[in-house]
Write an enzyme that holds these catalytic residues in place. Sequence first.
Site, PDB file in Angstrom:
ATOM      1  N   ARG A 227       0.842  -1.185   0.000  1.00  0.00           N
ATOM      2  CA  ARG A 227       0.000   0.000   0.000  1.00  0.00           C
ATOM      3  C   ARG A 227       0.886   1.247   0.000  1.00  0.00           C
ATOM      4  O   ARG A 227       2.012   1.225   0.531  1.00  0.00           O
ATOM      5  CB  ARG A 227      -0.871   0.036   1.256  1.00  0.00           C
ATOM      6  CG  ARG A 227      -2.091  -0.854   1.189  1.00  0.00           C
ATOM      7  CD  ARG A 227      -3.135  -0.330   0.201  1.00  0.00           C
ATOM      8  NE  ARG A 227      -4.343  -1.134   0.188  1.00  0.00           N
ATOM      9  CZ  ARG A 227      -4.602  -2.112  -0.682  1.00  0.00           C
ATOM     10  NH1 ARG A 227      -3.724  -2.432  -1.619  1.00  0.00           N
ATOM     11  NH2 ARG A 227      -5.744  -2.772  -0.635  1.00  0.00           N
ATOM     12  N   HIS A 275      -1.433   0.617  -9.766  1.00  0.00           N
ATOM     13  CA  HIS A 275      -2.171  -0.288  -8.849  1.00  0.00           C
ATOM     14  C   HIS A 275      -2.856  -1.404  -9.659  1.00  0.00           C
ATOM     15  O   HIS A 275      -4.070  -1.597  -9.569  1.00  0.00           O
ATOM     16  CB  HIS A 275      -3.200   0.499  -8.022  1.00  0.00           C
ATOM     17  CG  HIS A 275      -3.642  -0.227  -6.777  1.00  0.00           C
ATOM     18  ND1 HIS A 275      -3.925   0.400  -5.600  1.00  0.00           N
ATOM     19  CD2 HIS A 275      -3.860  -1.554  -6.544  1.00  0.00           C
ATOM     20  CE1 HIS A 275      -4.304  -0.484  -4.690  1.00  0.00           C
ATOM     21  NE2 HIS A 275      -4.265  -1.696  -5.247  1.00  0.00           N
TER      22      HIS A 275
HETATM   23  P1  NDP Z   1      -2.695 -11.579   4.448  1.00  0.00           P
HETATM   24  O1  NDP Z   1      -3.470 -10.940   5.540  1.00  0.00           O
HETATM   25  O2  NDP Z   1      -3.057 -12.944   4.019  1.00  0.00           O
HETATM   26  O3  NDP Z   1      -1.144 -11.590   4.826  1.00  0.00           O
HETATM   27  C1  NDP Z   1      -0.521 -10.521   5.456  1.00  0.00           C
HETATM   28  C2  NDP Z   1       0.877 -10.924   5.867  1.00  0.00           C
HETATM   29  O4  NDP Z   1       1.544  -9.769   6.403  1.00  0.00           O
HETATM   30  C3  NDP Z   1       0.903 -12.001   6.945  1.00  0.00           C
HETATM   31  O5  NDP Z   1       1.941 -12.900   6.689  1.00  0.00           O
HETATM   32  C4  NDP Z   1       1.213 -11.203   8.210  1.00  0.00           C
HETATM   33  O6  NDP Z   1       1.920 -11.921   9.198  1.00  0.00           O
HETATM   34  C5  NDP Z   1       2.102 -10.130   7.650  1.00  0.00           C
HETATM   35  N1  NDP Z   1       2.146  -8.964   8.552  1.00  0.00           N
HETATM   36  C6  NDP Z   1       1.128  -8.152   8.909  1.00  0.00           C
HETATM   37  N2  NDP Z   1       1.564  -7.199   9.761  1.00  0.00           N
HETATM   38  C7  NDP Z   1       2.883  -7.431   9.940  1.00  0.00           C
HETATM   39  C8  NDP Z   1       3.890  -6.803  10.717  1.00  0.00           C
HETATM   40  N3  NDP Z   1       3.630  -5.740  11.488  1.00  0.00           N
HETATM   41  N4  NDP Z   1       5.143  -7.325  10.678  1.00  0.00           N
HETATM   42  C9  NDP Z   1       5.413  -8.410   9.919  1.00  0.00           C
HETATM   43  N5  NDP Z   1       4.505  -9.045   9.148  1.00  0.00           N
HETATM   44  C10 NDP Z   1       3.255  -8.556   9.165  1.00  0.00           C
HETATM   45  O7  NDP Z   1      -2.775 -10.558   3.212  1.00  0.00           O
HETATM   46  P2  NDP Z   1      -2.671 -10.875   1.656  1.00  0.00           P
HETATM   47  O8  NDP Z   1      -1.463 -11.690   1.409  1.00  0.00           O
HETATM   48  O9  NDP Z   1      -3.975 -11.358   1.159  1.00  0.00           O
HETATM   49  O10 NDP Z   1      -2.490  -9.391   1.086  1.00  0.00           O
HETATM   50  C11 NDP Z   1      -1.408  -8.582   1.504  1.00  0.00           C
HETATM   51  C12 NDP Z   1      -1.578  -7.153   1.016  1.00  0.00           C
HETATM   52  O11 NDP Z   1      -1.287  -7.060  -0.374  1.00  0.00           O
HETATM   53  C13 NDP Z   1      -2.969  -6.538   1.126  1.00  0.00           C
HETATM   54  O12 NDP Z   1      -3.256  -6.133   2.453  1.00  0.00           O
HETATM   55  C14 NDP Z   1      -2.875  -5.368   0.177  1.00  0.00           C
HETATM   56  O13 NDP Z   1      -2.372  -4.241   0.864  1.00  0.00           O
HETATM   57  C15 NDP Z   1      -1.851  -5.835  -0.867  1.00  0.00           C
HETATM   58  N6  NDP Z   1      -2.467  -6.081  -2.162  1.00  0.00           N
HETATM   59  C16 NDP Z   1      -2.098  -5.298  -3.232  1.00  0.00           C
HETATM   60  C17 NDP Z   1      -2.624  -5.495  -4.469  1.00  0.00           C
HETATM   61  C18 NDP Z   1      -2.160  -4.700  -5.637  1.00  0.00           C
HETATM   62  O14 NDP Z   1      -2.736  -4.813  -6.730  1.00  0.00           O
HETATM   63  N7  NDP Z   1      -1.117  -3.897  -5.486  1.00  0.00           N
HETATM   64  C19 NDP Z   1      -3.630  -6.537  -4.709  1.00  0.00           C
HETATM   65  C20 NDP Z   1      -3.932  -7.330  -3.538  1.00  0.00           C
HETATM   66  C21 NDP Z   1      -3.368  -7.088  -2.322  1.00  0.00           C
HETATM   67  P3  NDP Z   1       1.268 -13.176   9.976  1.00  0.00           P
HETATM   68  O15 NDP Z   1       1.009 -14.215   8.904  1.00  0.00           O
HETATM   69  O16 NDP Z   1       2.320 -13.599  10.903  1.00  0.00           O
HETATM   70  O17 NDP Z   1       0.005 -12.677  10.595  1.00  0.00           O
HETATM   71  C1  OXD Z   2      -6.442  -5.351  -2.977  1.00  0.00           C
HETATM   72  C2  OXD Z   2      -6.011  -4.401  -3.965  1.00  0.00           C
HETATM   73  O1  OXD Z   2      -6.182  -5.129  -1.804  1.00  0.00           O
HETATM   74  O2  OXD Z   2      -6.571  -4.404  -5.065  1.00  0.00           O
HETATM   75  O3  OXD Z   2      -7.071  -6.371  -3.348  1.00  0.00           O
HETATM   76  O4  OXD Z   2      -5.086  -3.626  -3.740  1.00  0.00           O
END
Ligand code: NDP
Ligand code: OXD
Length: 312
Positions: A227, A275
């Site tokens: 993000r 994005h």
């Molecule tokens: P998940 O919730 O499945 O995974 C998030 C991961 O981040 C987990 O492994 C979590 O750790 C880790 N995490 C969260 N907070 C911390 C922290 N403070 N320190 C270390 N690790 C942390 O999310 P997704 O994989 O589904 O998606 C991730 C992100 O990707 C979304 O939130 C979004 O912002 C972004 N995204 C962007 C897109 C784009 O087109 N650019 C499209 C889709 C998503 P733990 O497993 O230990 O809880």
């Molecule tokens: C998502 C994105 O979070 O599109 O799915 O960024």
Amino acid sequence: MTKVVFLGVSSDVPKIAVLARERTGDIEVLLPGDAGAEEAEVAVCWAPPPGALAAYPRLRLIHAIAAGVDNILCDPHLPALPLCRVVAPDLTVAMTEFIIWGVLYYHRDLDRALANQRNMIWNRTPPAAASSCSVGIMGVGQLGAHVAGELLRMGFKVRGWSRQEKTVDGMQSFHGESLSDPQFWDFLGGTDILVCLLPLTAQTQGILNRATLTALPAGAALIHVGRGGHLVSAEVQAMLENGHLRGAILDVFEKEPLPVESPFWSMSNVIVTPHIAAAASYDSVLDQIEENIRRLQQGEPLRNLVDRGSGY
Ligand code: NDP
Ligand code: OXD
């Protein structure tokens, strides 16, 4: 019929509402201001205006159309209701393709080849083995874990940073509750290509800053698809200008669309994408929403429920 209101600042929301009308599901599709919208039991949204959701007194479920929910959780008047997000195979595949493209772009020196082309320089360098390149993934969740598995299959060294320890076969897991954990700095120190796949939370806000990027080896590259709030833009720009960062692929920004004044648009070692790293198809988003509405009405556990305490 469950009354569902579709709202928020995204052209995707009305398109998903149109598709929902076309599908013969058990939902009544409403837009804000429609007669009966105030009786909605479910809200489907991306970035609803602050306070907007609080205006629906009968809501029982808030459903995101995306994986990240920071755009909903930032509402100071958000009702204390279950919030679900999207986890979808097509989203995961799209993200994995994007990251693999970015990793290969740097690993196969295509940034250097393009720079040479601009100067008509014919400079042949032998390809390095994938095993000589270490990809560090911040966020080993639904998306990061899949990306890690595919990169490992291709022969890359992969390390992951998450809060809980992860067991992806072949990946080196670094974990900790806070960025002051020495494991975070060890993780960065051995990363040639840094991938940010974190959710935006109070803990991860501004994580891509001068200190973290300095901890990467000189000449490391960044692929940022988390993000915009992760980026401290001026500090990332400085690290790209002084060469400590060889280059960056930036897909998400604090302000989207990226303002024309942003220096990122014209930096020769930056690729800006709007994005587009990944998105679930509208059908796949609707499938999940309809399934969760069915579960809500039948009192079954909801899928992909966000932990509001953790913020993701
Ligand atoms: P998940 O919730 O499945 O995974 C998030 C991961 O981040 C987990 O492994 C979590 O750790 C880790 N995490 C969260 N907070 C911390 C922290 N403070 N320190 C270390 N690790 C942390 O999310 P997704 O994989 O589904 O998606 C991730 C992100 O990707 C979304 O939130 C979004 O912002 C972004 N995204 C962007 C897109 C784009 O087109 N650019 C499209 C889709 C998503 P733990 O497993 O230990 O809880
Ligand atoms: C998502 C994105 O979070 O599109 O799915 O960024």
